[in-house]
Design a protein around this motif. Sequence first.
Motif, mmCIF file in Angstrom:
data_model
loop_
_atom_site.group_PDB
_atom_site.id
_atom_site.type_symbol
_atom_site.label_atom_id
_atom_site.label_comp_id
_atom_site.label_asym_id
_atom_site.label_seq_id
_atom_site.Cartn_x
_atom_site.Cartn_y
_atom_site.Cartn_z
ATOM 1 N N ASP A 127 -1.952 26.247 55.236
ATOM 2 C CA ASP A 127 -1.548 24.863 55.458
ATOM 3 C C ASP A 127 -0.034 24.698 55.369
ATOM 4 O O ASP A 127 0.472 23.623 55.129
ATOM 5 C CB ASP A 127 -2.251 23.928 54.465
ATOM 6 N N MET A 128 0.687 25.804 55.554
ATOM 7 C CA MET A 128 2.146 25.765 55.460
ATOM 8 C C MET A 128 2.783 25.962 56.826
ATOM 9 O O MET A 128 2.177 26.536 57.723
ATOM 10 C CB MET A 128 2.639 26.859 54.517
ATOM 11 N N THR A 129 3.997 25.504 56.951
ATOM 12 C CA THR A 129 4.804 25.720 58.136
ATOM 13 C C THR A 129 6.049 26.486 57.718
ATOM 14 O O THR A 129 6.781 26.040 56.830
ATOM 15 C CB THR A 129 5.228 24.378 58.770
ATOM 16 N N GLY A 130 6.266 27.636 58.331
ATOM 17 C CA GLY A 130 7.473 28.391 58.039
ATOM 18 C C GLY A 130 8.695 27.660 58.577
ATOM 19 O O GLY A 130 8.660 27.083 59.658
ATOM 20 N N MET A 131 9.731 27.648 57.805
ATOM 21 C CA MET A 131 10.964 26.982 58.205
ATOM 22 C C MET A 131 12.143 27.833 57.754
ATOM 23 O O MET A 131 12.014 28.667 56.860
ATOM 24 C CB MET A 131 11.057 25.592 57.566
ATOM 25 N N PHE A 132 13.286 27.611 58.367
ATOM 26 C CA PHE A 132 14.490 28.285 57.917
ATOM 27 C C PHE A 132 15.696 27.449 58.281
ATOM 28 O O PHE A 132 15.609 26.515 59.075
ATOM 29 C CB PHE A 132 14.609 29.701 58.510
ATOM 30 N N ARG A 133 16.821 27.785 57.692
ATOM 31 C CA ARG A 133 18.092 27.138 57.978
ATOM 32 C C ARG A 133 19.180 28.181 57.797
ATOM 33 O O ARG A 133 19.126 29.016 56.889
ATOM 34 C CB ARG A 133 18.326 25.994 57.000
ATOM 35 N N LEU A 134 20.170 28.155 58.650
ATOM 36 C CA LEU A 134 21.329 29.030 58.509
ATOM 37 C C LEU A 134 22.400 28.271 57.744
ATOM 38 O O LEU A 134 22.669 27.108 58.035
ATOM 39 C CB LEU A 134 21.852 29.447 59.875
ATOM 40 N N VAL A 135 23.003 28.916 56.757
ATOM 41 C CA VAL A 135 24.048 28.306 55.952
ATOM 42 C C VAL A 135 25.295 29.153 56.088
ATOM 43 O O VAL A 135 25.281 30.349 55.786
ATOM 44 C CB VAL A 135 23.631 28.220 54.456
ATOM 45 N N LYS A 136 26.367 28.542 56.541
ATOM 46 C CA LYS A 136 27.631 29.262 56.682
ATOM 47 C C LYS A 136 28.372 29.285 55.363
ATOM 48 O O LYS A 136 28.272 28.362 54.577
ATOM 49 C CB LYS A 136 28.489 28.598 57.765
ATOM 50 N N PRO A 137 29.129 30.352 55.110
ATOM 51 C CA PRO A 137 29.882 30.423 53.856
ATOM 52 C C PRO A 137 30.976 29.359 53.813
ATOM 53 O O PRO A 137 31.503 28.944 54.843
ATOM 54 C CB PRO A 137 30.487 31.830 53.870
ATOM 55 N N THR A 138 31.290 28.928 52.604
ATOM 56 C CA THR A 138 32.354 27.940 52.427
ATOM 57 C C THR A 138 33.701 28.635 52.440
ATOM 58 O O THR A 138 33.811 29.854 52.243
ATOM 59 C CB THR A 138 32.188 27.188 51.093
ATOM 60 N N GLU A 139 34.729 27.859 52.647
ATOM 61 C CA GLU A 139 36.090 28.400 52.665
ATOM 62 C C GLU A 139 36.582 28.700 51.258
ATOM 63 O O GLU A 139 37.470 29.491 51.063
ATOM 64 C CB GLU A 139 37.046 27.395 53.346
ATOM 65 N N GLY A 140 36.028 28.035 50.284
ATOM 66 C CA GLY A 140 36.440 28.228 48.906
ATOM 67 C C GLY A 140 35.426 27.560 48.002
ATOM 68 O O GLY A 140 34.408 27.047 48.464
ATOM 69 N N PRO A 141 35.715 27.530 46.721
ATOM 70 C CA PRO A 141 34.766 26.904 45.790
ATOM 71 C C PRO A 141 34.627 25.411 46.079
ATOM 72 O O PRO A 141 35.586 24.741 46.440
ATOM 73 C CB PRO A 141 35.366 27.155 44.414
ATOM 74 N N THR A 142 33.416 24.931 45.913
ATOM 75 C CA THR A 142 33.194 23.496 46.082
ATOM 76 C C THR A 142 33.347 22.816 44.736
ATOM 77 O O THR A 142 33.074 23.391 43.691
ATOM 78 C CB THR A 142 31.795 23.212 46.661
ATOM 79 N N GLU A 143 33.813 21.593 44.781
ATOM 80 C CA GLU A 143 33.973 20.839 43.550
ATOM 81 C C GLU A 143 32.777 19.930 43.376
ATOM 82 O O GLU A 143 32.273 19.366 44.312
ATOM 83 C CB GLU A 143 35.270 20.023 43.600
ATOM 84 N N GLY A 144 32.303 19.814 42.170
ATOM 85 C CA GLY A 144 31.126 19.005 41.940
ATOM 86 C C GLY A 144 31.344 18.113 40.846
ATOM 87 O O GLY A 144 31.013 17.191 40.374
#
Length: 144
Positions: A127-144
């Motif tokens: 009962d599942m659907t396979g999914m995916f997403r491509l994530v590109k690397p960041t230029e530097g650290p992200t601030e949170g």
Amino acid sequence: MIDTFAVLDRLPTPAEHRRLAEAVGWTTAFDWDTTPASLAGSLAGVVAMAGNHVVGMGRLVGDGVKYFYVQDLAVLPAHQGAGIGTALLRRLLDHVASTAPSTAFVGLFATDGAVPLYERSGFTRGDMTGMFRLVKPTEGPTEG
């Protein structure tokens, strides 16, 4: 097509991986510069040998405890239909069964042509659907 082949418990080399991946049409699916590190992060690998030639490959990725994913299972087109893919998959599933401490989830993504191979080995969409997403690397650290 070949009559005899051997399955070895080892990862393909980066060159073997690229040759097999390109042979099955996965030319743009990889960043070839990062393939060595990706292969090194695998839980297990298998290759099929016909004589001195690697004609198939597969590997497992995941946490090595509960979740395992079959990755990069490929057989040279000239050798497909000889049971090599089934043998590689069986060896990977045997690895899961011998290392997982309890029932494990084994997932994968399949091309349309490979679906019958996986279904014969007990895989289902459930009962599942396979999914995916491509994530590109960041230029530097992200601030949170």
